[in-house]
Scaffold this active site. Structure first.
Site, PDB file in Angstrom:
ATOM      1  N   ASP A 110      41.690   2.981  33.124  1.00  0.00           N
ATOM      2  CA  ASP A 110      41.207   1.739  33.748  1.00  0.00           C
ATOM      3  C   ASP A 110      42.352   0.727  33.868  1.00  0.00           C
ATOM      4  OD1 ASP A 110      39.438  -0.106  34.727  1.00  0.00           O
ATOM      5  OD2 ASP A 110      38.410  -0.473  32.834  1.00  0.00           O
TER       6      ASP A 110
ATOM      7  N   GLY B  60      38.493   9.785  26.516  1.00  0.00           N
ATOM      8  CA  GLY B  60      39.610   9.060  25.901  1.00  0.00           C
ATOM      9  C   GLY B  60      39.081   8.138  24.821  1.00  0.00           C
ATOM     10  N   VAL B  61      39.213   6.844  25.052  1.00  0.00           N
ATOM     11  CA  VAL B  61      38.775   5.837  24.068  1.00  0.00           C
ATOM     12  C   VAL B  61      37.282   5.993  23.743  1.00  0.00           C
ATOM     13  CG1 VAL B  61      38.515   3.341  23.702  1.00  0.00           C
ATOM     14  CG2 VAL B  61      40.548   4.216  24.837  1.00  0.00           C
ATOM     15  N   TYR B  62      36.474   6.408  24.699  1.00  0.00           N
ATOM     16  CA  TYR B  62      35.039   6.521  24.473  1.00  0.00           C
ATOM     17  C   TYR B  62      34.653   7.727  23.599  1.00  0.00           C
ATOM     18  CZ  TYR B  62      33.641   2.593  27.452  1.00  0.00           C
ATOM     19  OH  TYR B  62      33.436   1.332  27.995  1.00  0.00           O
TER      20      TYR B  62
HETATM   21  P1  ADP Z   1      37.133   6.396  28.505  1.00  0.00           P
HETATM   22  O1  ADP Z   1      37.035   4.989  27.982  1.00  0.00           O
HETATM   23  O2  ADP Z   1      36.080   6.695  29.559  1.00  0.00           O
HETATM   24  O3  ADP Z   1      37.195   7.403  27.425  1.00  0.00           O
HETATM   25  P2  ADP Z   1      40.044   6.543  28.921  1.00  0.00           P
HETATM   26  O4  ADP Z   1      40.820   5.865  29.972  1.00  0.00           O
HETATM   27  O5  ADP Z   1      40.269   6.107  27.512  1.00  0.00           O
HETATM   28  O6  ADP Z   1      38.494   6.397  29.352  1.00  0.00           O
HETATM   29  O7  ADP Z   1      40.293   8.086  28.995  1.00  0.00           O
HETATM   30  C1  ADP Z   1      39.728   8.964  29.946  1.00  0.00           C
HETATM   31  C2  ADP Z   1      40.709  10.094  30.214  1.00  0.00           C
HETATM   32  O8  ADP Z   1      41.706   9.618  31.119  1.00  0.00           O
HETATM   33  C3  ADP Z   1      41.465  10.571  28.973  1.00  0.00           C
HETATM   34  O9  ADP Z   1      41.499  11.997  29.008  1.00  0.00           O
HETATM   35  C4  ADP Z   1      42.856   9.977  29.150  1.00  0.00           C
HETATM   36  O10 ADP Z   1      43.866  10.780  28.555  1.00  0.00           O
HETATM   37  C5  ADP Z   1      42.981  10.000  30.668  1.00  0.00           C
HETATM   38  N1  ADP Z   1      43.969   9.079  31.247  1.00  0.00           N
HETATM   39  C6  ADP Z   1      44.501   7.947  30.750  1.00  0.00           C
HETATM   40  N2  ADP Z   1      45.379   7.395  31.613  1.00  0.00           N
HETATM   41  C7  ADP Z   1      45.391   8.222  32.707  1.00  0.00           C
HETATM   42  C8  ADP Z   1      46.108   8.224  33.952  1.00  0.00           C
HETATM   43  N3  ADP Z   1      46.984   7.270  34.270  1.00  0.00           N
HETATM   44  N4  ADP Z   1      45.879   9.242  34.813  1.00  0.00           N
HETATM   45  C9  ADP Z   1      44.999  10.227  34.537  1.00  0.00           C
HETATM   46  N5  ADP Z   1      44.289  10.277  33.392  1.00  0.00           N
HETATM   47  C10 ADP Z   1      44.496   9.293  32.485  1.00  0.00           C
END
Ligand code: ADP
Length: 175
Positions: free
Chosen positions: A38, A123-125
């Protein structure tokens, strides 16, 4: 005619760099940006994205909203809010599936022919990656099978080698 699996590509990449018609953002309910993918999308798209998101006024978990891509190579951004993992007993699987389904509904409405997804919620979730990949691929496959006449390319974007391996395992299970 291509099979569903032939129209899903698996790549290790930074989703903000992809030249697809649309990229999907794993947003939060405020739609006002955050960490992870995000934050990277907001940073790369520029401040006009935040303005448009503010006008939208938020998005409930499991739903999706669409904005322009601004400074991104992608024309559109589909923002969807994945569930926070709470052990799997709080409807997380169904909510995650809804994120994919609602994103596809928007993509069809906007004539989007290529769409790139990050691993929403994994990821964070805290959603377990293997489980998230299986749900993601199941929904991608279901979408392509229902619309076999349409030329849609789906890109499953992995941000790490371990995510890539999870997707590969899930592909083998599902095909
Ligand atoms: P959520 O809060 O829905 O878990 P995150 O952004 O923390 O979302 O993570 C979702 C996934 O996106 C994770 O697998 C993370 O490694 C990946 N991610 C983070 N940054 C990027 C990026 N720039 N491009 C593609 N995937 C990414």
């Amino acid at each position: 005619m291509q099979t569903a699996s032939a129209r899903i590509s698996l790549v290790i990449a930074d989703i903000t760099k992809l030249d697809a018609d649309a990229i999907v953002n794993a947003a939060n309910t405020s739609l006002l940006g955050g960490g992870g993918v995000d934050g990277a999308i907001h940073k790369a798209a520029g401040p006009q994205l935040l303005e448009e998101c503010r006008r939208i006024g938020g998005c409930p978990t499991g739903e999706a909203r669409i904005t322009r891509g601004y400074n991104l190579p992608a024309r559109w951004i589909i923002h969807t809010v994945g569930p926070i993992w709470r052990g799997g007993v709080d409807g997380e699987d169904e909510l995650l599936a809804s994120c994919y389904r609602n994103s596809f509904t928007l993509s069809e409405r906007h004539g989007i022919k290529s769409i790139a997804f990050p691993a929403i919620s994994a990821g964070v979730y805290g959603f377990p990656m293997e489980r998230a990949c299986r749900i993601a691929l199941r929904e991608m496959k279901a979408f392509l099978e229902k619309r076999s006449e349409m030329e849609t390319e789906i890109i499953a974007v992995c941000f790490s080698g371990s995510a890539y391996r999870c997707y590969q395992d899930a592909m083998q299970e599902l095909w």
